[in-house]
Design a protein around this motif. Structure first.
Motif, PDB file in Angstrom:
ATOM      1  N   GLU A  28       0.779  -1.168  -0.064  1.00 15.32           N
ATOM      2  CA  GLU A  28      -0.125  -0.063  -0.156  1.00 15.32           C
ATOM      3  C   GLU A  28       0.860   1.225   0.027  1.00 15.32           C
ATOM      4  O   GLU A  28       0.368   2.358  -0.794  1.00 15.32           O
ATOM      5  CB  GLU A  28      -1.007   0.015   1.192  1.00 15.32           C
ATOM      6  N   ALA A  29       2.059   1.199   0.678  1.00 11.72           N
ATOM      7  CA  ALA A  29       2.799   2.325   0.696  1.00 11.72           C
ATOM      8  C   ALA A  29       3.532   2.675  -0.611  1.00 11.72           C
ATOM      9  O   ALA A  29       3.775   3.610  -1.040  1.00 11.72           O
ATOM     10  CB  ALA A  29       3.934   2.201   1.750  1.00 11.72           C
ATOM     11  N   ALA A  30       4.005   1.558  -1.480  1.00 12.99           N
ATOM     12  CA  ALA A  30       4.430   1.592  -2.648  1.00 12.99           C
ATOM     13  C   ALA A  30       3.540   2.143  -3.622  1.00 12.99           C
ATOM     14  O   ALA A  30       3.773   3.175  -4.313  1.00 12.99           O
ATOM     15  CB  ALA A  30       4.840   0.272  -3.190  1.00 12.99           C
ATOM     16  N   ARG A  31       2.208   1.635  -3.581  1.00 14.88           N
ATOM     17  CA  ARG A  31       1.061   2.386  -4.266  1.00 14.88           C
ATOM     18  C   ARG A  31       0.853   3.952  -3.892  1.00 14.88           C
ATOM     19  O   ARG A  31       0.761   4.715  -4.636  1.00 14.88           O
ATOM     20  CB  ARG A  31      -0.275   1.551  -4.130  1.00 14.88           C
ATOM     21  N   THR A  46       4.342   1.872  -9.813  1.00 14.52           N
ATOM     22  CA  THR A  46       3.668   1.177 -10.695  1.00 14.52           C
ATOM     23  C   THR A  46       3.772  -0.472 -10.329  1.00 14.52           C
ATOM     24  O   THR A  46       4.483  -0.648  -9.390  1.00 14.52           O
ATOM     25  CB  THR A  46       3.957   1.016 -12.196  1.00 14.52           C
ATOM     26  N   ARG A  47       2.844  -1.235 -10.807  1.00 21.85           N
ATOM     27  CA  ARG A  47       2.711  -2.926 -10.591  1.00 21.85           C
ATOM     28  C   ARG A  47       4.384  -3.323 -10.833  1.00 21.85           C
ATOM     29  O   ARG A  47       4.992  -4.089  -9.901  1.00 21.85           O
ATOM     30  CB  ARG A  47       1.989  -3.585 -11.104  1.00 21.85           C
ATOM     31  N   ALA A  48       4.928  -2.975 -11.755  1.00 24.49           N
ATOM     32  CA  ALA A  48       6.208  -3.621 -12.140  1.00 24.49           C
ATOM     33  C   ALA A  48       7.148  -2.903 -11.251  1.00 24.49           C
ATOM     34  O   ALA A  48       8.227  -3.639 -10.849  1.00 24.49           O
ATOM     35  CB  ALA A  48       6.723  -3.142 -13.405  1.00 24.49           C
ATOM     36  N   GLN A  49       7.097  -1.682 -10.878  1.00 29.04           N
ATOM     37  CA  GLN A  49       8.232  -1.203  -9.845  1.00 29.04           C
ATOM     38  C   GLN A  49       7.896  -1.848  -8.496  1.00 29.04           C
ATOM     39  O   GLN A  49       9.020  -2.057  -7.718  1.00 29.04           O
ATOM     40  CB  GLN A  49       8.121   0.386  -9.833  1.00 29.04           C
ATOM     41  N   LEU A  57       6.856  -4.583  -7.891  1.00 30.48           N
ATOM     42  CA  LEU A  57       7.456  -5.925  -7.928  1.00 30.48           C
ATOM     43  C   LEU A  57       9.013  -6.056  -7.550  1.00 30.48           C
ATOM     44  O   LEU A  57       9.643  -6.888  -7.066  1.00 30.48           O
ATOM     45  CB  LEU A  57       6.904  -6.644  -9.453  1.00 30.48           C
ATOM     46  N   ARG A  58       9.540  -5.021  -8.439  1.00 27.80           N
ATOM     47  CA  ARG A  58      11.090  -5.318  -8.690  1.00 27.80           C
ATOM     48  C   ARG A  58      11.736  -4.589  -7.258  1.00 27.80           C
ATOM     49  O   ARG A  58      12.572  -5.095  -6.859  1.00 27.80           O
ATOM     50  CB  ARG A  58      11.458  -4.333  -9.680  1.00 27.80           C
ATOM     51  N   TYR A  59      11.072  -3.396  -6.780  1.00 31.64           N
ATOM     52  CA  TYR A  59      11.658  -2.807  -5.709  1.00 31.64           C
ATOM     53  C   TYR A  59      11.382  -3.273  -4.241  1.00 31.64           C
ATOM     54  O   TYR A  59      12.059  -3.068  -3.116  1.00 31.64           O
ATOM     55  CB  TYR A  59      11.719  -1.267  -6.060  1.00 31.64           C
ATOM     56  N   VAL A  60      10.150  -3.906  -4.072  1.00 31.50           N
ATOM     57  CA  VAL A  60       9.412  -4.123  -2.881  1.00 31.50           C
ATOM     58  C   VAL A  60       9.261  -5.588  -2.628  1.00 31.50           C
ATOM     59  O   VAL A  60       9.870  -6.031  -1.671  1.00 31.50           O
ATOM     60  CB  VAL A  60       8.226  -3.524  -2.673  1.00 31.50           C
ATOM     61  N   ILE A  61       8.605  -6.263  -3.663  1.00 31.66           N
ATOM     62  CA  ILE A  61       8.695  -7.486  -3.572  1.00 31.66           C
ATOM     63  C   ILE A  61       9.224  -8.398  -3.641  1.00 31.66           C
ATOM     64  O   ILE A  61       9.833  -9.575  -2.898  1.00 31.66           O
ATOM     65  CB  ILE A  61       7.071  -7.986  -4.248  1.00 31.66           C
ATOM     66  N   ALA A  62      10.177  -8.316  -4.793  1.00 28.84           N
ATOM     67  CA  ALA A  62      11.199  -9.254  -5.225  1.00 28.84           C
ATOM     68  C   ALA A  62      12.529  -9.375  -4.458  1.00 28.84           C
ATOM     69  O   ALA A  62      12.779 -10.568  -3.765  1.00 28.84           O
ATOM     70  CB  ALA A  62      11.747  -9.190  -6.782  1.00 28.84           C
ATOM     71  N   PRO A  63      12.782  -8.216  -3.884  1.00 28.03           N
ATOM     72  CA  PRO A  63      13.958  -8.284  -2.882  1.00 28.03           C
ATOM     73  C   PRO A  63      13.797  -9.212  -1.550  1.00 28.03           C
ATOM     74  O   PRO A  63      14.660  -9.939  -0.862  1.00 28.03           O
ATOM     75  CB  PRO A  63      14.436  -6.925  -2.382  1.00 28.03           C
ATOM     76  N   GLN A  64      12.619  -8.766  -0.966  1.00 29.33           N
ATOM     77  CA  GLN A  64      12.129  -9.665   0.232  1.00 29.33           C
ATOM     78  C   GLN A  64      11.745 -10.957  -0.052  1.00 29.33           C
ATOM     79  O   GLN A  64      12.178 -11.755   0.781  1.00 29.33           O
ATOM     80  CB  GLN A  64      10.970  -8.851   0.638  1.00 29.33           C
ATOM     81  N   LEU A  65      11.238 -11.354  -1.031  1.00 26.68           N
ATOM     82  CA  LEU A  65      10.878 -12.836  -1.704  1.00 26.68           C
ATOM     83  C   LEU A  65      12.084 -13.484  -1.584  1.00 26.68           C
ATOM     84  O   LEU A  65      12.118 -14.494  -1.082  1.00 26.68           O
ATOM     85  CB  LEU A  65      10.203 -12.830  -3.012  1.00 26.68           C
ATOM     86  N   VAL A  66      13.108 -13.029  -2.587  1.00 29.53           N
ATOM     87  CA  VAL A  66      14.499 -13.622  -2.404  1.00 29.53           C
ATOM     88  C   VAL A  66      14.860 -13.935  -1.132  1.00 29.53           C
ATOM     89  O   VAL A  66      15.596 -15.082  -0.952  1.00 29.53           O
ATOM     90  CB  VAL A  66      15.509 -12.777  -3.559  1.00 29.53           C
TER      91      VAL A  66
END
Length: 211
Positions: A114-117, A122-125, A127-136
């Motif tokens: 929600e903060a990223a939004r 964008t959804r791509a950003q 995914l790249r900057y918020v979700i992907a690093p934590q997921l990995v």
């Protein structure tokens, strides 16, 4: 005699490495697809993927090896033992990878999305900057353990006479009767394969660690 043993060990080692690499290529995409499918809003897909995971995780791998090769493999005309072994290991590992990824996705704090939004990502950003690093970072330790398990689990393919490390050692010890030395060597050879994976994992865990 010595050169024959060395040659057999080399072939068994390379076969185990081949099984691992090809299985990994198949299991990772399968795990991702199943993990997203198990979280889908489309009920049939969700129940299909969850049933697949329940069956695979709820039954021993050795049972799956026998069942797939001697029943499903026979029905489908799959008589190549190596190919059958790769399919079995890919399905087995894919189910576990799916649960690792699904658990990591569910652990993500929705407030960060929600903060990223809110800041205009964008959804791509996102995914790249918020979700992907934590997921990995969250999946890496468990994923590394599962990747190493592929190497160890490949030893069970010896029950369908796939000539990998374990089967090679069994054949060698059947002729020289040096069971202790043979299986001690077998453990050392598996460590040669798994320890580098653990070392690479620790390296990336340090690089991806965050407060």
């Amino acid at each position: 005699m010595f050169m024959t043993v060395v040659g057999a060990l080399n072939e068994g080692f390379l076969q185990t490495l081949k099984l691992f690499l090809v299985t990994l290529v198949g299991a990772l995409p399968l795990g991702l697809v199943v993990s997203f499918g198990s979280m889908s809003r489309f009920a049939p897909l969700r129940w299909l993927t969850r049933t697949f995971v329940w069956i695979i995780r709820g039954t021993p791998l050795i049972v799956q090896v026998y069942f797939f090769y001697y029943i499903i493999g026979t029905a489908w005309g799959i008589d190549n033992r190596v190919l059958a072994g790769i399919i079995i290991l890919s399905l087995f590992s894919g189910a576990y990878i799916a649960e690792i990824v699904r658990g990591s996705l569910l652990s993500l704090d929705r407030s960060q999305l929600e903060a990223a939004r809110a800041v205009g990502f964008t959804r791509a950003q996102t995914l790249r900057y918020v979700i992907a690093p934590q997921l990995v970072a969250r999946t890496l330790p468990a994923l590394t353990g599962q990747v190493a398990s592929i190497i160890k689990d490949s030893s069970l393919l010896s029950v369908i006479a796939v000539i990998e490390l374990t089967q090679t050692i069994r054949e060698i010890t059947a002729t020289n009767y040096n069971f202790f030395g043979g299986f001690l060597l077998l453990g050392a050879l598996y460590l040669v394969l798994t320890l580098p994976i653990m070392a690479v994992s620790r390296h990336f865990e340090k690089r991806l660690s965050y407060a």
